[in-house]
Design a protein around this motif. Sequence first.
Motif, mmCIF file in Angstrom:
data_model
loop_
_atom_site.group_PDB
_atom_site.id
_atom_site.type_symbol
_atom_site.label_atom_id
_atom_site.label_comp_id
_atom_site.label_asym_id
_atom_site.label_seq_id
_atom_site.Cartn_x
_atom_site.Cartn_y
_atom_site.Cartn_z
ATOM 1 N N LEU A 238 1.251 -1.260 0.033
ATOM 2 C CA LEU A 238 0.178 -0.695 0.072
ATOM 3 C C LEU A 238 0.523 1.424 -0.130
ATOM 4 C CD1 LEU A 238 -2.858 0.336 -0.084
ATOM 5 C CD2 LEU A 238 -3.119 0.839 1.953
ATOM 6 N N SER A 239 1.855 1.620 0.745
ATOM 7 C CA SER A 239 2.615 2.607 0.074
ATOM 8 C C SER A 239 3.518 3.417 -0.860
ATOM 9 C CB SER A 239 3.664 1.914 1.737
ATOM 10 O OG SER A 239 4.971 0.926 1.553
ATOM 11 N N TYR A 240 2.640 1.849 -1.400
ATOM 12 C CA TYR A 240 3.820 2.121 -3.128
ATOM 13 C C TYR A 240 2.532 2.440 -4.052
ATOM 14 C CZ TYR A 240 7.172 -1.355 -2.425
ATOM 15 O OH TYR A 240 7.987 -2.365 -1.081
ATOM 16 N N ILE A 241 1.298 2.870 -4.056
ATOM 17 C CA ILE A 241 0.068 3.564 -3.820
ATOM 18 C C ILE A 241 0.391 5.117 -3.933
ATOM 19 C CG2 ILE A 241 -1.711 3.282 -4.328
ATOM 20 C CD1 ILE A 241 -0.742 1.058 -5.340
ATOM 21 N N THR A 242 0.585 5.881 -4.658
ATOM 22 C CA THR A 242 -0.208 7.464 -4.774
ATOM 23 C C THR A 242 -1.072 7.518 -5.886
ATOM 24 O OG1 THR A 242 1.645 7.878 -6.419
ATOM 25 C CG2 THR A 242 2.082 8.206 -4.035
ATOM 26 N N ILE A 243 -1.760 8.755 -5.214
ATOM 27 C CA ILE A 243 -3.030 9.070 -6.305
ATOM 28 C C ILE A 243 -3.008 10.097 -6.656
ATOM 29 C CG2 ILE A 243 -5.678 8.995 -6.539
ATOM 30 C CD1 ILE A 243 -5.861 6.108 -5.089
ATOM 31 N N GLU A 244 -2.896 10.798 -7.472
ATOM 32 C CA GLU A 244 -3.770 12.057 -8.213
ATOM 33 C C GLU A 244 -4.676 12.352 -8.760
ATOM 34 O OE1 GLU A 244 0.143 14.097 -9.464
ATOM 35 O OE2 GLU A 244 1.374 13.140 -7.666
ATOM 36 N N GLY A 245 -5.517 13.149 -8.364
ATOM 37 C CA GLY A 245 -6.658 13.643 -8.700
ATOM 38 C C GLY A 245 -6.780 12.001 -9.428
ATOM 39 N N GLU A 246 -7.396 11.306 -10.672
ATOM 40 C CA GLU A 246 -7.825 10.322 -10.571
ATOM 41 C C GLU A 246 -7.066 9.012 -11.516
ATOM 42 O OE1 GLU A 246 -10.744 10.514 -13.926
ATOM 43 O OE2 GLU A 246 -11.925 11.852 -12.414
ATOM 44 N N THR A 352 -7.178 -9.235 2.920
ATOM 45 C CA THR A 352 -7.167 -6.733 1.858
ATOM 46 C C THR A 352 -5.270 -7.004 3.553
ATOM 47 O OG1 THR A 352 -8.855 -8.087 2.488
ATOM 48 C CG2 THR A 352 -8.582 -5.607 2.776
ATOM 49 N N ILE A 353 -5.110 -5.789 2.775
ATOM 50 C CA ILE A 353 -3.895 -5.079 3.279
ATOM 51 C C ILE A 353 -4.698 -3.446 3.833
ATOM 52 C CG2 ILE A 353 -1.844 -3.554 3.149
ATOM 53 C CD1 ILE A 353 -1.232 -6.665 1.291
ATOM 54 N N PHE A 354 -4.613 -2.859 4.757
ATOM 55 C CA PHE A 354 -5.330 -1.391 5.251
ATOM 56 C C PHE A 354 -4.237 -0.904 5.287
ATOM 57 C CE2 PHE A 354 -8.175 -4.684 6.450
ATOM 58 C CZ PHE A 354 -9.754 -4.672 5.739
ATOM 59 N N LYS A 355 -4.911 0.815 5.536
ATOM 60 C CA LYS A 355 -4.180 1.746 5.843
ATOM 61 C C LYS A 355 -3.656 2.074 6.676
ATOM 62 C CE LYS A 355 -7.096 5.516 6.263
ATOM 63 N NZ LYS A 355 -7.457 7.144 6.118
#
Length: 817
Positions: A238-246, A352-355
């Motif tokens: 989950l630490s590899y995921i980044t979201i900018e807008g959509e 499931t991996i949560f924040k």
Amino acid sequence: MKVKITACIVVIILIINNLSIGQISNPYSDFNPEKLKENKEYVKNFNPINYNRAVFYSCMIEMIDIARKQYAYVEPLKHDVMIDSTAQFQADFQALKNEKTESNEMLYGTLSKRLQKYGLSSSAIEIVAKAKTFNGIEEYSIYDLCMEIVKPLLTNSKTSVLFLDKKYTAIGLGFETDKDMKSMYVSIVLGDDRIFTAYKPKMGEKNLPYKKGKAGLKEFDAKICKKCLDDFSLEKLLSYITIEGEKVAFNCDNSKELKKMIGKEGDAFVLDFVQYVQYDCEKTIVDNSTAHRGFVTKPITFEKIMIANTTADPKSLIVSASIATVPEEVNIEEPYDVNIIFLKEGSVACRTIFKKSIEVKKVAFTEKVNFFKDINTVKNAGDWVAFAEEDHLEFQIPFTTGKNSFTIEDLDSIFTAQNVPAFKLQSFEIVAYNSLEQSKEQAALNIQKQRAESISKIVAQKFNIADPKNISYEDSWDLFQKELVNSSDYYDLVLYGKEEAIKRLKADKGKIAKEIEEYLVNQRYATVRMNIVYEIEGANELDFTVSKFNKAIADKNNALAMSIQKYMIKKAEKQLYKTFDPNKMQIPDNKNYQPFLMNKIYLAFCVKDSLSSQLSQEMKRYIAYNATNPTAVANNVVLNFYTNPLKTTADVTKLQSEIDRLYTISAIPKEEVDRINLEFQLKVILFIEKQPLTSEIDNLSNATFNKIKTLSQTKIANWENAYKIASYFVKRHDYAFAVSLMDPFMGNESISEDFLFSYISLASTNENMFMSSIYTKSVKMAAEKNPKRLCSLFDKLPISIFDNKEVKSTVCKICNR
């Protein structure tokens, strides 16, 4: 080559040690809920033809709750008629077939289908059991039948894992006998709050905040998912995921490590977008019959990530890829979480991996490793207990020239010199002696009387009793004879009787008396004879016990001395002898008294925070008296534990082998060896943290943490040490084990606030933990201790925690959500 060989040796030794300490008897074999027998209904004979189903149900549920509380520390399970109905459906089927089985007829062949029949989700497991309904001609009660069902579930390694799973908070119980009534068939269904369908959409309802249906995801399968459940590296995804807008980006700095994590055949993951509106305090809009909670992406594999990788340098390990877009149904202007559902075989939802928002403070606590006590080498005289003994105490007060009155301080100095423990005075008498030459002189007799009455007065004052003036007066003729009979110059004084001796002493102006004054001065004194009762309340007990021990040693009654020392050890271990002074134990310093001497140091260390150099040197000397004594061998290992620093892996191997050897000595309790072994592993971790990463160090690290897991199967003594050990596992992302170490102390009022909030943050990383009743209890405790801090923490935790209904209710109430 040497490095490789050393590494292999270290690993082999550690593996062997893991095997030796891993041979532990079943931890649940001692289950014995005798308290249930206090219910008269439970001990009535079981008659399969006519028995009270409600009583049997109650006994089973109570027994299950007791077992789960004793071994899993969880609260009593909740009941629901629909879960009971599901369990009863399977129990009836088993009884009809006269066969223990988890399967059923085709339409309801699986638990999932049976749960669906009663309007429940598949977030549950089932355990089936079978037990005989009689025991020959022997008495066989409802309690006995329940034990026949429950105890095998505990002692079976497969069923005990399910039976004691902390995640489950609800139970359904079904039972029925076969047509011949020889066997009782049972079904136990365990679930959490997700077993209940959280939201039932109305016919034709649209714009739901989650994807309807299974989204192509299959239910959890224990066999398929087994290998990935303990893969701590997956927590990094989950630490590899980044979201900018959509746009959803994936950024990782090591493609090789990533391939190890998700590059196996069939590995994949989906992103689950969970909106906060789904967990509004007024209602929950989630379909608990599915693996996902919100809107999910298509499966993402390692291959797809690498194809999308935009890193220009083909030799670079850096991964930067656009892997998905936020589903159009998700309002990106409103808060939402992204969960990762890790898949095996392309579609089986395994975890499931949560924040995360981990709060673990640095723990400075150090668990003291004491020496080993030797209570077996010397045979004892049986149990000894301190009690208020009556005794007779006698002491002398010398009469010195010019001192005709006495003070309480004079008495105190005498008691101190004789190490007399505290006592209550019952009665006393005084005998005042005068030397022979003064025995008929009135002036001397008057001084003798004055001195005696002064002593009587101050004795009465010191012990706050009335002065009995019980005084008698004597001359010192007996002592005179005893001392002068061996004198070559004056022996003749005792040959002709007392009167002649007085006459000669006074002759010629007392010439002879002056010559033998060195004898006569010691013959002027008072003897005080007391009838006493020793005081053993509070701190007085220690002084009394030490005095009894010293007397037993002086009398060469070693059996009694060992009984007294065992009593002292029990008290010191409970921290009841905090003022213990080893110097007050009068033990001959030679090899014949080695057990007593080593135990003296054990006692001293019980009440001290650290091992002083003096105690260390003394123990070293005592060990040398008989280095083959099993306890001496063990104590030498403890000495090495404290005095030999770990500088190389060879140092680790050497001390580990010394500790391992203790497991082979039957006279040394295994649990005591486990204690030092566990603390040694923590020292090894500190050593590892200072070393550059090599394959040798990596192997040592993995072996050390595995060993800690094995050694921690028995409950850790205090929450401070549990917190410290947990903090090491947090660094390895092994949050589940860290939480398991802390579980036993939840509800303990002595735990720190940091411990409590660390527990909540750690248990929030996995639904198996945050759905448990222990987690619920921790949140309620935190709400009472520091509601503001709890609200602040929950702002950073995954919203999916609100699947736990009681937690949701608590947080919504105190945080005004």
